[in-house]
Design a protein around this motif. Structure first.
Motif, PDB file in Angstrom:
ATOM      1  N   GLU A  35      -6.812  -5.764   2.669  1.00 18.88           N
ATOM      2  CA  GLU A  35      -5.568  -3.918   2.584  1.00 18.88           C
ATOM      3  C   GLU A  35      -5.056  -3.797   3.702  1.00 18.88           C
ATOM      4  O   GLU A  35      -5.509  -4.441   5.059  1.00 18.88           O
ATOM      5  CB  GLU A  35      -6.872  -3.095   2.056  1.00 18.88           C
ATOM      6  CG  GLU A  35      -7.596  -3.190   0.570  1.00 18.88           C
ATOM      7  CD  GLU A  35      -8.870  -2.225   0.941  1.00 18.88           C
ATOM      8  OE1 GLU A  35      -8.943  -1.009   0.255  1.00 18.88           O
ATOM      9  OE2 GLU A  35      -9.950  -2.703   1.289  1.00 18.88           O
ATOM     10  N   ARG A  36      -4.551  -2.904   4.107  1.00 21.00           N
ATOM     11  CA  ARG A  36      -3.781  -2.035   4.990  1.00 21.00           C
ATOM     12  C   ARG A  36      -2.943  -0.711   5.233  1.00 21.00           C
ATOM     13  O   ARG A  36      -3.041  -0.351   4.112  1.00 21.00           O
ATOM     14  CB  ARG A  36      -2.344  -2.896   4.921  1.00 21.00           C
ATOM     15  CG  ARG A  36      -2.319  -4.718   5.537  1.00 21.00           C
ATOM     16  CD  ARG A  36      -0.813  -5.108   5.417  1.00 21.00           C
ATOM     17  NE  ARG A  36      -0.559  -6.350   5.515  1.00 21.00           N
ATOM     18  CZ  ARG A  36      -0.760  -7.159   5.030  1.00 21.00           C
ATOM     19  NH1 ARG A  36      -1.581  -6.917   3.196  1.00 21.00           N
ATOM     20  NH2 ARG A  36      -1.032  -8.378   4.323  1.00 21.00           N
ATOM     21  N   VAL A  37      -4.026  -0.086   6.368  1.00 17.41           N
ATOM     22  CA  VAL A  37      -3.431   1.353   6.082  1.00 17.41           C
ATOM     23  C   VAL A  37      -2.575   1.751   7.635  1.00 17.41           C
ATOM     24  O   VAL A  37      -2.088   0.837   8.657  1.00 17.41           O
ATOM     25  CB  VAL A  37      -4.507   2.185   6.135  1.00 17.41           C
ATOM     26  CG1 VAL A  37      -5.850   2.303   5.320  1.00 17.41           C
ATOM     27  CG2 VAL A  37      -5.084   1.631   8.250  1.00 17.41           C
ATOM     28  N   SER A  53       0.857  -1.076  -0.087  1.00 17.54           N
ATOM     29  CA  SER A  53      -0.008   0.058  -0.055  1.00 17.54           C
ATOM     30  C   SER A  53       0.924   1.192   0.077  1.00 17.54           C
ATOM     31  O   SER A  53       2.157   1.187   0.169  1.00 17.54           O
ATOM     32  CB  SER A  53      -0.947   0.330   1.477  1.00 17.54           C
ATOM     33  OG  SER A  53      -0.448   0.097   2.144  1.00 17.54           O
ATOM     34  N   THR A  54       0.247   2.293  -0.528  1.00 21.00           N
ATOM     35  CA  THR A  54       1.285   3.001  -0.847  1.00 21.00           C
ATOM     36  C   THR A  54       0.062   4.437   0.201  1.00 21.00           C
ATOM     37  O   THR A  54      -1.106   4.547  -0.473  1.00 21.00           O
ATOM     38  CB  THR A  54       0.893   4.352  -1.900  1.00 21.00           C
ATOM     39  OG1 THR A  54       2.210   2.671  -2.875  1.00 21.00           O
ATOM     40  CG2 THR A  54       2.020   5.992  -2.229  1.00 21.00           C
ATOM     41  N   SER A  55       0.524   5.652   0.668  1.00 21.56           N
ATOM     42  CA  SER A  55      -0.086   6.966   0.642  1.00 21.56           C
ATOM     43  C   SER A  55       0.600   8.154   0.459  1.00 21.56           C
ATOM     44  O   SER A  55       2.278   8.112   0.865  1.00 21.56           O
ATOM     45  CB  SER A  55      -1.263   7.284   2.549  1.00 21.56           C
ATOM     46  OG  SER A  55       0.703   6.919   3.026  1.00 21.56           O
TER      47      SER A  55
END
Length: 668
Positions: free
Chosen positions: A552-554, A408-410
C-alpha cells in the motif's frame, strides 16, 4: 473651450488628472459650455431657441440635441439648457449652456458642433472634442458604486499590489496602473477602436458601448494579442529573447505606450498578472470600477469535467500525463457592474480574465462571470461561469502509477481555490475574499483523517524559503498500527512554473524506516538555483510512504515558492512630502548571497517621477553582505496616495527583487 471652464468641468466629473487630447467627461452628468455672441449670434437663443442645435458625432453615429431655454438635465437622453447670459465688460457677451448626457450613453470620443439656422443660412460651428467615460458616481449608471472610498480605490487609485507565490508564502508585488500618465487614456480608447467588433461594424459597436458587459468582453480579448491587434503576447517558455521577461514589468504605461508606438504590434511578453494589471488600468481609465484578484491553487480544467487529474510515479515524481493543471496562483480582475441579462441578484463584481487560456464564443477572453453566480454554482449563467467555477472549486484526483497501472488513488475537494485575495481598499494589506466565491463547506479544510493500517506522511517547512538559502523541512511519518512496520520513504523535489506541471527532479531522498519517525532534510541552494531570472522559484515536493509488506502507498505533496529578498526604500522627510517640492528617496539592498552579484536597478513612480529612472547599481559588483544605497530624486506632481517602486534584476543568481514604498503627497 476656456481653460478655466475646462478644468472646472473635469474636476466636477472626477476626471482631473487624466491625460487626453480632448476634454474628458463622465456620462449621466451635465457639463458647461460658453458660447460667444460674435461667433454664434447667441441673441437668437432668446428669440428663437429652437433653431440652435448641438450635433454630437461619434463615427457614423450622431445625435441632435435642441437647445431649450429652460428645463432639467435628463438621465435618459441628451439635453441642452440655456443657463444664463455672461456679461463681459471688455468684450462680447457669452451664453452659458448646460449639456448633459444620458447615464446609458455610449462611451468613446465625440465631436461637438453647434448648428445655427437663420432665414438666410444654416451654419455649423465646431466647438470641441470630448471623451465620454462611464460614471460610477451616477446612481443611474450601470457601473454605479455606492461607497466613495471604494470609488477612490477601484477607479481613481493608480497604485496596487499583485499577490503571487503560494498560500503559505504570499508575495506582494507592487504595480503602477498609470492611468494618469501622459496619453494613456487615449491609448485605452484605441483598444476599443482597433477591436474586431469595431472593425466589423462601427455603428453597431458604438451603440453597444453603452453596456459595460459588452465593453468588458471587448477589453478582455484586446489585452491579449491572440485573435486581434491586442496589447500583449503571452509567453510561458522561459525564453524571453526579443522581448521583456514578464517578471520585469512594474507598470502599465510602458506596455501600453510600446503597443501604440509600434503601430499596435503586440508587446512581448506577458503572463497572467501582467495581463490582469493592464486590463485593470484600461477598465479604471474607462470609468469601470476594477480590482486585481489572485486565486491560489487555480485549476485549469481543459476537458470541463470539474476534476483535475494528477499522476505520480512510485518514487514521488509528478508526471505530465494530464493536460489539466493547477496553477500555484492565477491572476484575473473583477469589475463592478449591473447584470440585467442574468436577472435579479447578479449585479456586483464580475470576473474578467484577459489571459489567453480558453476561447469564449470564438475568442480568447473570459467573462464577465458574476461572482454571485460562481458562489451559487449557477454554471448555466453567461459568461464562462463553468470555467471560473472549476478554477476555484474543481476536485483533485491524485494517482500513483507504475507501468501504466494505478497503484493508489486519492481525492482532495479542498485544495483548489485555497485562497482568493485582492488588495485591501485604502491600505497595502491583503484582503481575503474567498468567502465571496465559495461556501464555507467548499473552502474550510477537513481535519486530517487517519486510515487505520495505512501509514501517513506529511511535510513541514522549518522556515519560509528564501532564494540564496537552503530549504529546510521535515517529513513526519505516522504508523497507525501498534506493531512496527517496514516502510519505505521516497521524497522528490521538482522545479515548476506557476502555471503548469513540474519539470525534472532536482533533488530526491529514499530511506527505509521501521516506525513512526520525523526526518529532517535540507536542499542546498546549488540544487534548486534557477537558470532564468524570475521573481520567485517554485518547488513541488512530494513524499510517497510505501508499506513494504502490503504494497500500500500514500502520497503527500506540497507546492511552495522560494521568495526573493526584498529591496528597502526610505524617504527623506517621509511625513512631509509636498506636491511640486523636490524630495529624495534611497533604495537600499544588502547582498545576502555567498557570491558577488551584479544587476540593473529600475525605479518608477506614477505622479512622482517624470519618466522611469533606469540606472545601474552604484557598484557593478556587490560582494557578499555588501550594501548598496542609491539615492533617487523625485518631485511629486499629484496629491494623494502614491507609490515609489524599485526592481533589481540580478544576473547571478538570476532573480528579480522588488521593493515599494507608499507616499502620501500633501497639498502645498
Amino acid at each position: 473651450m476656456d481653460g478655466k471652464l475646462y478644468v472646472q468641468n473635469q474636476t466636477r466629473h472626477k476626471t482631473d488628472g487624466l491625460s487626453s487630447s480632448t476634454l474628458v467627461l463622465r456620462r449621466g452628468q451635465a457639463f458647461t459650455l460658453l458660447c460667444g455672441e460674435n461667433s454664434f449670434q447667441n441673441h437668437i437663443f432668446v428669440l428663437y431657441p429652437d433653431i440652435h442645435t448641438f450635433l454630437l458625432t461619434a463615427g457614423p453615429v450622431y445625435v441632435e440635441v435642441p437647445v431649450s431655454v429652460s428645463g432639467q438635465p435628463s438621465l435618459t437622453q441628451w439635453t441642452a439648457v440655456l443657463e444664463r447670459c455672461v456679461l463681459n465688460p471688455t468684450g462680447p457677451r457669452a451664453f452659458s449652456v448646460s449639456l448633459s448626457s444620458p447615464a446609458s450613453a455610449s462611451i468613446g470620443a465625440y465631436t461637438l458642433q453647434m448648428r445655427i439656422k437663420t432665414r438666410l443660412s444654416v451654419k455649423t460651428h465646431f466647438l470641441c472634442q470630448f471623451t465620454l467615460l462611464c460614471n460610477p458616481w451616477c446612481p443611474a449608471d450601470s457601473v454605479f458604486l455606492q461607497s466613495e472610498d471604494l470609488r477612490t480605490e477601484y477607479v481613481r487609485s493608480d497604485i496596487g499590489l499583485l499577490f503571487k507565490g503560494s498560500p503559505r508564502n504570499i508575495v506582494p508585488n507592487p504595480w503602477s496602473f498609470d492611468q494618469y500618465e501622459k496619453g494613456i487614456l487615449d491609448i485605452c480608447m484605441q483598444l476599443l477602436q482597433l477591436s474586431p467588433q469595431h472593425q466589423a461594424d462601427i455603428g453597431k459597436d458604438l451603440q453597444n458601448r453603452n453596456n459595460p458587459v459588452y465593453i468588458s468582453r471587448v477589453i478582455s480579448a484586446m489585452v491579449n494579442s491572440n485573435d486581434d491587434k491586442g496589447v500583449l503576447m503571452g509567453n510561458w517558455s522561459n525564453d524571453y529573447s526579443g522581448g521583456v521577461s514578464p517578471s520585469q514589468w512594474s507598470g502599465s504605461a510602458d506596455i501600453l505606450r510600446k503597443w501604440a508606438e509600434t503601430q499596435f504590434n503586440p508587446v512581448k511578453y506577458g503572463q497572467c498578472w501582467v495581463f490582469a494589471a493592464v486590463m485593470c488600468t484600461v477598465m479604471r481609465a474607462l470609468g469601470i470600477p476594477t480590482r486585481v484578484v489572485t486565486n491560489f491553487n487555480s485549476a485549469h480544467d481543459t476537458d470541463g469535467n470539474m476534476v483535475i487529474e494528477e499522476y505520480y510515479d512510485e518514487m514521488g515524481k509528478k508526471l505530465s500525463f494530464s493536460r489539466d493543471s493547477i496553477w500555484n496562483f492565477h491572476v484575473w480582475v473583477e469589475s463592478w457592474m449591473k447584470r440585467p441579462d442574468l436577472g435579479r441578484g447578479y449585479d456586483g463584481w464580475q470576473v474578467l480574465d484577459p489571459t489567453p487560456q480558453e476561447k469564449s464564443t470564438g475568442m480568447f477572453r473570459c467573462g464577465p462571470a458574476a461572482v454571485k453566480a460562481i458562489y451559487e454554482r449557477k454554471v448555466d449563467a453567461q459568461y464562462d461561469v463553468p470555467f471560473v467555477y472549476a478554477e476555484v472549486n474543481a476536485d483533485v484526483r491524485t494517482m500513483i502509477v507504475r507501468n501504466g497501472m494505478v497503484l493508489s488513488t486519492s481525492i482532495d475537494k479542498r485544495r483548489v481555490g485555497t485562497l482568493i485575495s485582492t488588495k485591501h481598499p485604502g491600505s497595502m494589506r491583503m484582503q481575503d475574499i474567498t468567502s465571496e466565491y465559495k461556501t464555507e463547506e467548499d473552502y474550510v479544510s477537513e481535519k486530517h483523517k487517519s486510515h487505520y493500517g495505512v501509514p501517513q506522511g506529511s511535510f513541514q517547512l522549518l522556515k519560509p524559503p528564501v532564494v540564496g538559502e537552503n530549504i529546510s523541512f521535515i517529513v513526519i511519518i505516522t504508523n497507525n498500527e501498534a506493531a512496527p512496520k517496514l516502510l519505505r520513504k521516497h521524497v522528490n523535489a521538482q522545479n515548476k512554473e506557476y502555471n503548469r506541471n513540474p519539470t525534472g527532479t532536482f533533488w530526491e531522498a529514499h530511506d527505509d524506516v521501521k516506525m513512526a519517525v520525523t526526518i529532517q532534510h535540507e536542499i542546498s541552494f546549488n540544487d534548486y538555483m534557477l537558470t532564468e531570472a524570475a521573481e520567485d522559484s517554485l518547488v513541488n515536493l512530494a513524499v510517497v510512504i510505501e508499506d513494504v509488506k502490503s504494497q500500500e502507498r500514500v502520497l503527500a505533496s506540497e507546492e511552495f515558492n522560494i521568495r526573493s529578498p526584498s529591496l528597502n526604500i526610505q524617504i527623506q522627510n517621509e511625513f512631509s512630502v509636498i506636491i511640486n517640492t523636490p524630495q529624495v528617496a534611497t533604495v537600499i539592498f544588502t547582498n545576502p548571497f555567498s557570491v558577488a552579484v551584479s544587476g540593473e536597478l529600475t525605479v518608477s513612480g506614477s505622479g512622482l517621477l517624470e519618466e522611469k529612472a533606469q540606472m545601474r547599481c552604484v557598484k557593478c559588483v556587490l560582494l557578499p553582505r555588501e550594501t548598496m544605497k542609491k539615492p533617487v530624486n523625485f518631485t511629486p506632481r499629484m496629491v494623494g496616495a502614491k507609490m515609489l517602486s524599485a526592481s533589481l534584476v540580478l544576473e547571478n543568481p538570476p532573480t528579480v527583487l522588488h521593493g515599494f514604498k507608499t507616499i502620501n503627497v500633501q497639498a502645498s
